[in-house]
Design an enzyme around this catalytic site. Structure first.
Site, PDB file in Angstrom:
ATOM      1  N   GLY A  90       0.856  -1.186   0.000  1.00 10.78           N
ATOM      2  CA  GLY A  90       0.000   0.000   0.000  1.00 10.78           C
ATOM      3  C   GLY A  90       0.886   1.227   0.000  1.00 10.78           C
ATOM      4  O   GLY A  90       2.110   1.124   0.183  1.00 10.78           O
ATOM      5  N   ARG A  93       4.085   5.991   1.754  1.00 12.57           N
ATOM      6  CA  ARG A  93       4.527   7.384   1.850  1.00 12.57           C
ATOM      7  C   ARG A  93       3.931   8.258   0.755  1.00 12.57           C
ATOM      8  O   ARG A  93       4.362   9.379   0.549  1.00 12.57           O
ATOM      9  CB  ARG A  93       6.050   7.453   1.791  1.00 12.57           C
ATOM     10  CG  ARG A  93       6.663   6.811   0.544  1.00 12.57           C
ATOM     11  CD  ARG A  93       8.119   7.142   0.483  1.00 12.57           C
ATOM     12  NE  ARG A  93       8.786   6.415  -0.584  1.00 12.57           N
ATOM     13  CZ  ARG A  93      10.039   6.637  -0.939  1.00 12.57           C
ATOM     14  NH1 ARG A  93      10.750   7.551  -0.305  1.00 12.57           N
ATOM     15  NH2 ARG A  93      10.586   5.955  -1.905  1.00 12.57           N
ATOM     16  N   GLY A 126       7.477   7.390   6.043  1.00 11.87           N
ATOM     17  CA  GLY A 126       6.529   8.101   5.182  1.00 11.87           C
ATOM     18  C   GLY A 126       7.147   9.245   4.386  1.00 11.87           C
ATOM     19  O   GLY A 126       6.450   9.996   3.716  1.00 11.87           O
ATOM     20  N   ARG A 176       3.552  13.547  -8.146  1.00 12.98           N
ATOM     21  CA  ARG A 176       3.607  12.621  -9.283  1.00 12.98           C
ATOM     22  C   ARG A 176       2.295  12.656 -10.055  1.00 12.98           C
ATOM     23  O   ARG A 176       1.214  12.656  -9.469  1.00 12.98           O
ATOM     24  CB  ARG A 176       3.881  11.208  -8.763  1.00 12.98           C
ATOM     25  CG  ARG A 176       3.927  10.148  -9.838  1.00 12.98           C
ATOM     26  CD  ARG A 176       4.738   8.941  -9.414  1.00 12.98           C
ATOM     27  NE  ARG A 176       4.086   8.139  -8.391  1.00 12.98           N
ATOM     28  CZ  ARG A 176       4.634   7.017  -7.884  1.00 12.98           C
ATOM     29  NH1 ARG A 176       5.820   6.602  -8.291  1.00 12.98           N
ATOM     30  NH2 ARG A 176       4.001   6.336  -6.962  1.00 12.98           N
ATOM     31  N   ASP A 252       4.078  -4.696  -7.753  1.00 15.25           N
ATOM     32  CA  ASP A 252       3.478  -3.445  -7.275  1.00 15.25           C
ATOM     33  C   ASP A 252       4.060  -2.244  -8.008  1.00 15.25           C
ATOM     34  O   ASP A 252       3.563  -1.129  -7.865  1.00 15.25           O
ATOM     35  CB  ASP A 252       3.668  -3.274  -5.766  1.00 15.25           C
ATOM     36  CG  ASP A 252       5.115  -3.443  -5.346  1.00 15.25           C
ATOM     37  OD1 ASP A 252       5.682  -4.514  -5.600  1.00 15.25           O
ATOM     38  OD2 ASP A 252       5.691  -2.486  -4.797  1.00 15.25           O
ATOM     39  N   ASN A 253       5.120  -2.467  -8.779  1.00 17.69           N
ATOM     40  CA  ASN A 253       5.709  -1.382  -9.556  1.00 17.69           C
ATOM     41  C   ASN A 253       5.419  -1.533 -11.042  1.00 17.69           C
ATOM     42  O   ASN A 253       6.116  -0.956 -11.877  1.00 17.69           O
ATOM     43  CB  ASN A 253       7.223  -1.320  -9.329  1.00 17.69           C
ATOM     44  CG  ASN A 253       7.564  -0.885  -7.913  1.00 17.69           C
ATOM     45  OD1 ASN A 253       6.759  -0.239  -7.249  1.00 17.69           O
ATOM     46  ND2 ASN A 253       8.744  -1.240  -7.450  1.00 17.69           N
TER      47      ASN A 253
HETATM   48  P1  AMP Z   1       9.033   0.805  -3.611  1.00 19.03           P
HETATM   49  O1  AMP Z   1      10.124  -0.207  -3.547  1.00 19.03           O
HETATM   50  O2  AMP Z   1       9.493   2.230  -3.620  1.00 19.03           O
HETATM   51  O3  AMP Z   1       8.059   0.530  -4.688  1.00 19.03           O
HETATM   52  O4  AMP Z   1       8.237   0.696  -2.223  1.00 19.03           O
HETATM   53  C1  AMP Z   1       7.745  -0.520  -1.734  1.00 19.03           C
HETATM   54  C2  AMP Z   1       6.799  -0.265  -0.586  1.00 19.03           C
HETATM   55  O5  AMP Z   1       7.480   0.369   0.500  1.00 19.03           O
HETATM   56  C3  AMP Z   1       5.636   0.639  -0.937  1.00 19.03           C
HETATM   57  O6  AMP Z   1       4.506   0.132  -0.261  1.00 19.03           O
HETATM   58  C4  AMP Z   1       6.069   1.963  -0.390  1.00 19.03           C
HETATM   59  O7  AMP Z   1       4.964   2.789  -0.084  1.00 19.03           O
HETATM   60  C5  AMP Z   1       6.820   1.574   0.870  1.00 19.03           C
HETATM   61  N1  AMP Z   1       7.808   2.572   1.275  1.00 19.03           N
HETATM   62  C6  AMP Z   1       8.944   2.934   0.639  1.00 19.03           C
HETATM   63  N2  AMP Z   1       9.594   3.890   1.307  1.00 19.03           N
HETATM   64  C7  AMP Z   1       8.866   4.170   2.416  1.00 19.03           C
HETATM   65  C8  AMP Z   1       9.003   5.077   3.511  1.00 19.03           C
HETATM   66  N3  AMP Z   1      10.039   5.898   3.625  1.00 19.03           N
HETATM   67  N4  AMP Z   1       8.029   5.079   4.444  1.00 19.03           N
HETATM   68  C9  AMP Z   1       6.980   4.255   4.363  1.00 19.03           C
HETATM   69  N5  AMP Z   1       6.789   3.386   3.371  1.00 19.03           N
HETATM   70  C10 AMP Z   1       7.706   3.332   2.399  1.00 19.03           C
HETATM   71 MG    MG Z   2       6.539   1.142  -5.582  1.00 20.02          MG
END
Ligand code: AMP
Ligand code: MG
Length: 488
Positions: A90, A93, A126, A176, A252-253
């Site tokens: 989910g 952030r 976040g 974004r 998720d990406n």
């Molecule tokens: P990502 O690898 O950037 O696609 O992130 C994977 C997951 O980690 C997603 O659910 C992001 O919302 C969460 N996430 C990444 N960085 C943070 C952060 N600094 N604080 C909270 N959630 C994060």
């Molecule tokens: Mg992501």
């Protein structure tokens, strides 16, 4: 005070926020100490129907301290396979403010990334740091200019707060803009909840948003899967044709819109090596350059599984139907990639030998450690100048050049047509890693000018200009930097 409604041109709707609570949670951005705007993407603002003038003083909006009129902020829920392992995720952030209706009638998500904790944050803070948000802005603009579907950034705002990573870093929020933030992982979440009505509602929403022309299909799940498959085949082909390595193709990406999303560890090839991996966390090379088509297909299989519950017929029949779509991915990718390869070589006709001709060039580039981008620029120069007068650049053998020239001659097109076609297909400037690092380092100590100049250059990637000359070459000391070429 709210950011001027009529003034700035916000026209936000909130259709996603109206979906069931399993899919999103109302969430306010957490206000920051001292909002300050460092990037405002004025060309994008104009496309969105926003007036840049009032936005220049809207740092509070872009940092999450003030709501733009009409916003109903939410965090989206989703799941996903991260490096092959299923997890509930989910927006940890990111906060969706709403959907901007553009002057030409598009509905585009406006999302703040780094806007504070949400119910999906787990142990994260976040927040986001300035460097990675500027990097996302830069590469998103480059991809867009290269003709590759991408999310883009409208703004980057400093928060006046520090984020703690390996070291303390300036905090920032990125705004974004995306066709939507529906991911393969969003469907995985709905499927994992085992709620068929929810899955149907999500599918209806996605079809309405991205594939309205297929809304009347008697098999909407299959029609949607087919459309997503085609978009991904085309997208990954485009990545492969410019040497882009996404780096973290978790489900998720992967956006069902077919836009590139989440510029984390991504980077562009300098030297051509299909095994290239840039991300330090990708130790198995799962997301290596050459693996990207196979990974896209694997991700699509996860989407297909998630949709099985809403495909008609019994389980076996449903599996047969989705398999039919998945099996066409290879063909769709090959068609898109070969069309792009022909354009890179200046070829207008389709001949059986073209795949081999392109692959042989790649093989000799790999062997010679040639620069991917520069090799194609050299080929275009070669056409322009009627052939090399000095030594051959790395990756181009006399035998291969002879074959290519023979192939062009059979088409019999004027040299200028060939050159023009090649120049439209082969960027002279890409976000080279060493240049990206250089401008981000300057930005982190407060000098944004190099970043702004680079973004401007990246907005016109296909023609040699005096402005882009300093950005064209490979890394200093690299195996085949542009400056070693002596063909023309
Ligand atoms: P990502 O690898 O950037 O696609 O992130 C994977 C997951 O980690 C997603 O659910 C992001 O919302 C969460 N996430 C990444 N960085 C943070 C952060 N600094 N604080 C909270 N959630 C994060
Ligand atoms: Mg992501």
């Amino acid at each position: 005070m709210q950011a001027g409604r009529s003034e700035a041109g916000w026209r936000l709707e909130n259709t996603y926020a109206a979906l069931p609570e399993q899919l999103c949670t109302p969430t306010e951005p957490t206000a920051v100490r001292l909002p300050r705007l460092v990037v405002l993407n004025e060309p994008l603002a104009a496309e969105l129907g926003l007036d840049p003038e009032p936005l220049r003083s809207a740092a509070a909006v872009f940092a999450g301290n003030e709501r733009p009129p009409g916003a109903e902020p939410i965090a989206q829920a989703y799941a996903g396979h991260q490096f092959g392992h299923f997890t509930n995720l989910g927006d940890g952030r990111a906060i969706l403010l709403g959907e901007q209706i553009t002057p030409d009638g598009q509905r585009l998500d406006i999302q703040l990334k780094g806007a504070g904790r949400t119910r999906y944050s787990r142990s994260g803070d976040g927040r986001a740091a300035l460097g990675p948000m500027l990097r996302e802005h830069l590469i998103g603009e480059a991809m867009h200019a290269l003709g590759i579907p991408s999310t883009r950034s409208l703004a980057v705002a400093l928060t006046g707060e520090v984020v703690r990573r390996e070291k303390p870093l300036p905090g920032a929020v990125l705004t974004r803009v995306a066709a939507s933030h529906l991911r393969v992982g969003t469907f995985q979440l709905a499927a994992a909840l085992g709620d068929q009505a929810l899955l149907e509602q999500l599918l209806d929403y996605a079809v309405d948003r991205h594939d309205a022309t297929r809304a009347d299909s008697d098999e909407p799940a299959i029609a949607f899967l087919e459309a997503v498959m085609q978009r991904q085949a085309s997208l990954i082909a485009k990545w492969m044709l410019v040497g882009f390595v996404h780096g973290v193709m978790n489900t998720d990406n992967m956006a069902v819109s077919g836009e590139t999303i989440d510029y984390g560890p991504c980077a562009f090839l300098d030297v051509y090596d299909p095994a290239t991996v840039f991300s330090s966390i990708d130790q198995q090379g799962r997301y290596a350059f050459a693996n990207q088509p196979a990974i896209a297909q694997w991700n699509l299989a996860r989407l297909a599984e998630s949709l099985l519950q809403v495909v008609s017929g019994d389980q076996e029949q449903a599996i047969e139907k989705v398999r039919g779509v998945l099996e066409r991915f290879a063909e769709a990718f090959e068609r898109a990639h070969l069309a792009g390869a022909r354009a890179k070589l200046g070829l207008a006709e389709e001949h059986g030998e073209d795949r081999q001709l392109f692959d042989d060039l790649l093989a000799s580039m790999q062997q010679a450690g040639a620069d991917f981008t520069s090799t194609f620029v050299t080929l275009a120069d070669y056409v322009e100048s009627q052939g090399p007068t000095g030594c051959l650049p790395p990756g181009l053998t006399p035998g291969w050049l002879e074959r290519w020239r023979g192939r062009l001659e059979r088409e019999g097109l004027p040299r200028t047509d060939v050159r023009d076609r090649m120049q439209r297909a082969n960027p002279v400037v890409i976000p080279r890693n060493h240049k990206v690092e250089e401008v981000l380092a300057a930005a982190e100590i407060g000098d944004l000018q190099p970043l702004q100049a680079f973004v401007e250059v990246l907005r016109k990637p296909f023609a040699k200009t005096p402005e882009n000359e300093p950005y064209r070459g490979g890394p200093p000391g690299g195996s085949a930097p542009y400056r070693t070429f002596c063909g023309t």
